[in-house]
Design a protein around this motif. Sequence first.
Motif, PDB file in Angstrom:
ATOM      1  N   THR A 257       0.815  -1.218   0.000  1.00  0.00           N
ATOM      2  CA  THR A 257       0.000   0.000   0.000  1.00  0.00           C
ATOM      3  C   THR A 257       0.846   1.264   0.000  1.00  0.00           C
ATOM      4  OG1 THR A 257      -0.182  -0.080   2.384  1.00  0.00           O
ATOM      5  CG2 THR A 257      -1.935  -1.131   1.119  1.00  0.00           C
TER       6      THR A 257
ATOM      7  N   LEU B 223      -0.603   3.831  -2.275  1.00  0.00           N
ATOM      8  CA  LEU B 223      -1.978   4.073  -1.867  1.00  0.00           C
ATOM      9  C   LEU B 223      -2.049   4.984  -0.656  1.00  0.00           C
ATOM     10  CD1 LEU B 223      -4.964   3.424  -2.252  1.00  0.00           C
ATOM     11  CD2 LEU B 223      -4.639   1.457  -0.776  1.00  0.00           C
TER      12      LEU B 223
ATOM     13  N   ARG C 104     -18.170   0.144  -4.906  1.00  0.00           N
ATOM     14  CA  ARG C 104     -17.362  -0.301  -3.766  1.00  0.00           C
ATOM     15  C   ARG C 104     -17.286  -1.831  -3.760  1.00  0.00           C
ATOM     16  NH1 ARG C 104     -15.182   2.133   0.465  1.00  0.00           N
ATOM     17  NH2 ARG C 104     -14.978   1.017   2.422  1.00  0.00           N
TER      18      ARG C 104
ATOM     19  N   GLN D 184      -8.123  -1.530   3.304  1.00  0.00           N
ATOM     20  CA  GLN D 184      -8.941  -0.995   2.218  1.00  0.00           C
ATOM     21  C   GLN D 184     -10.378  -0.725   2.650  1.00  0.00           C
ATOM     22  OE1 GLN D 184      -7.662   0.506  -0.034  1.00  0.00           O
ATOM     23  NE2 GLN D 184      -7.179  -0.750  -1.817  1.00  0.00           N
TER      24      GLN D 184
ATOM     25  N   GLN E 138     -10.991   2.782   3.552  1.00  0.00           N
ATOM     26  CA  GLN E 138     -10.672   3.819   2.577  1.00  0.00           C
ATOM     27  C   GLN E 138     -11.923   4.293   1.836  1.00  0.00           C
ATOM     28  OE1 GLN E 138      -7.614   5.092   2.803  1.00  0.00           O
ATOM     29  NE2 GLN E 138      -7.451   3.522   4.389  1.00  0.00           N
TER      30      GLN E 138
ATOM     31  N   PRO F 144     -11.866   2.342  -2.318  1.00  0.00           N
ATOM     32  CA  PRO F 144     -10.932   1.221  -2.472  1.00  0.00           C
ATOM     33  C   PRO F 144     -11.237   0.365  -3.695  1.00  0.00           C
ATOM     34  CG  PRO F 144     -12.610   0.650  -0.884  1.00  0.00           C
ATOM     35  CD  PRO F 144     -12.844   2.096  -1.258  1.00  0.00           C
ATOM     36  N   GLU F 145     -10.185  -0.249  -4.200  1.00  0.00           N
ATOM     37  CA  GLU F 145     -10.308  -1.292  -5.217  1.00  0.00           C
ATOM     38  C   GLU F 145      -9.415  -2.418  -4.734  1.00  0.00           C
ATOM     39  OE1 GLU F 145     -11.394  -3.618  -8.260  1.00  0.00           O
ATOM     40  OE2 GLU F 145     -12.294  -1.701  -7.745  1.00  0.00           O
ATOM     41  N   ILE F 146      -9.984  -3.587  -4.562  1.00  0.00           N
ATOM     42  CA  ILE F 146      -9.203  -4.731  -4.093  1.00  0.00           C
ATOM     43  C   ILE F 146      -9.769  -5.999  -4.706  1.00  0.00           C
ATOM     44  CG2 ILE F 146     -10.541  -4.958  -1.948  1.00  0.00           C
ATOM     45  CD1 ILE F 146      -7.745  -5.784  -0.649  1.00  0.00           C
TER      46      ILE F 146
ATOM     47  N   SER G 171      -4.468  -4.294  -5.051  1.00  0.00           N
ATOM     48  CA  SER G 171      -4.975  -3.313  -4.097  1.00  0.00           C
ATOM     49  C   SER G 171      -4.677  -1.932  -4.648  1.00  0.00           C
ATOM     50  CB  SER G 171      -4.282  -3.506  -2.743  1.00  0.00           C
ATOM     51  OG  SER G 171      -4.745  -2.571  -1.809  1.00  0.00           O
TER      52      SER G 171
ATOM     53  N   THR H  45      -6.658   2.276  -5.547  1.00  0.00           N
ATOM     54  CA  THR H  45      -7.674   3.280  -5.258  1.00  0.00           C
ATOM     55  C   THR H  45      -8.409   3.655  -6.534  1.00  0.00           C
ATOM     56  OG1 THR H  45      -8.115   5.466  -4.333  1.00  0.00           O
ATOM     57  CG2 THR H  45      -6.044   5.222  -5.510  1.00  0.00           C
TER      58      THR H  45
ATOM     59  N   GLU I  36      -1.466   1.946  -6.514  1.00  0.00           N
ATOM     60  CA  GLU I  36      -1.897   0.559  -6.604  1.00  0.00           C
ATOM     61  C   GLU I  36      -0.707  -0.375  -6.514  1.00  0.00           C
ATOM     62  OE1 GLU I  36      -2.160  -0.374 -11.318  1.00  0.00           O
ATOM     63  OE2 GLU I  36      -3.704   0.950 -10.514  1.00  0.00           O
TER      64      GLU I  36
END
Length: 175
Positions: A11, A14, A44, A129, A132, A135-137, A153, A155, A164
């Motif tokens: 991260t 991030l 999300r 995440q 946050q 987030p993108e995970i 992982s 954003t 990322e």
Amino acid sequence: MIRSVLLAALTFSLSACMSRPAASSGGAEPQGQPAVACVEGYTRPDFARLQADLSAARARWQAAAISNYAYDFAQYSLPVRFPAVRVTVSGGAVQSVALKAGEQGEPSAQARATVDGLFQNIADALAYQQAQPCPEIQAEYDVQDGHPTRLFSGTEEANVADGEGEWNVTGFERR
């Protein structure tokens, strides 16, 4: 300590971009609570599903009872690309981390992990995440024995060009 180093490396970018305040829309904003705009069409992640997938993969891994194995590990954490390595585990402990042919440099901390360590890395990334704003995970696992094969992982914050990281496990073999 290793967990914190693993999470920090994944991260790295991030964290920096999440601490930047978003541009003001002209309205009054509470102090310390900048508005954060996500990219258009952002959805999300379903953290309950991601946690369930992690639990199911861990259960498959435990049921497989594999303690001797090797795998290839590749990772980037923008803007850094770490060298790809071959990780060998014996008796549930990492025995060696060798650079793949043509690679040079220092492997990331995650490159020194057992499968259990990779699971913990995913759990830590999910926890981070979830707090946050955009987030993108994504996490993927082997369908048979459950070992992790991918973690992404990042954003989806608007106007952020980096932030990322991703790692991939390939060439998994029992020994």
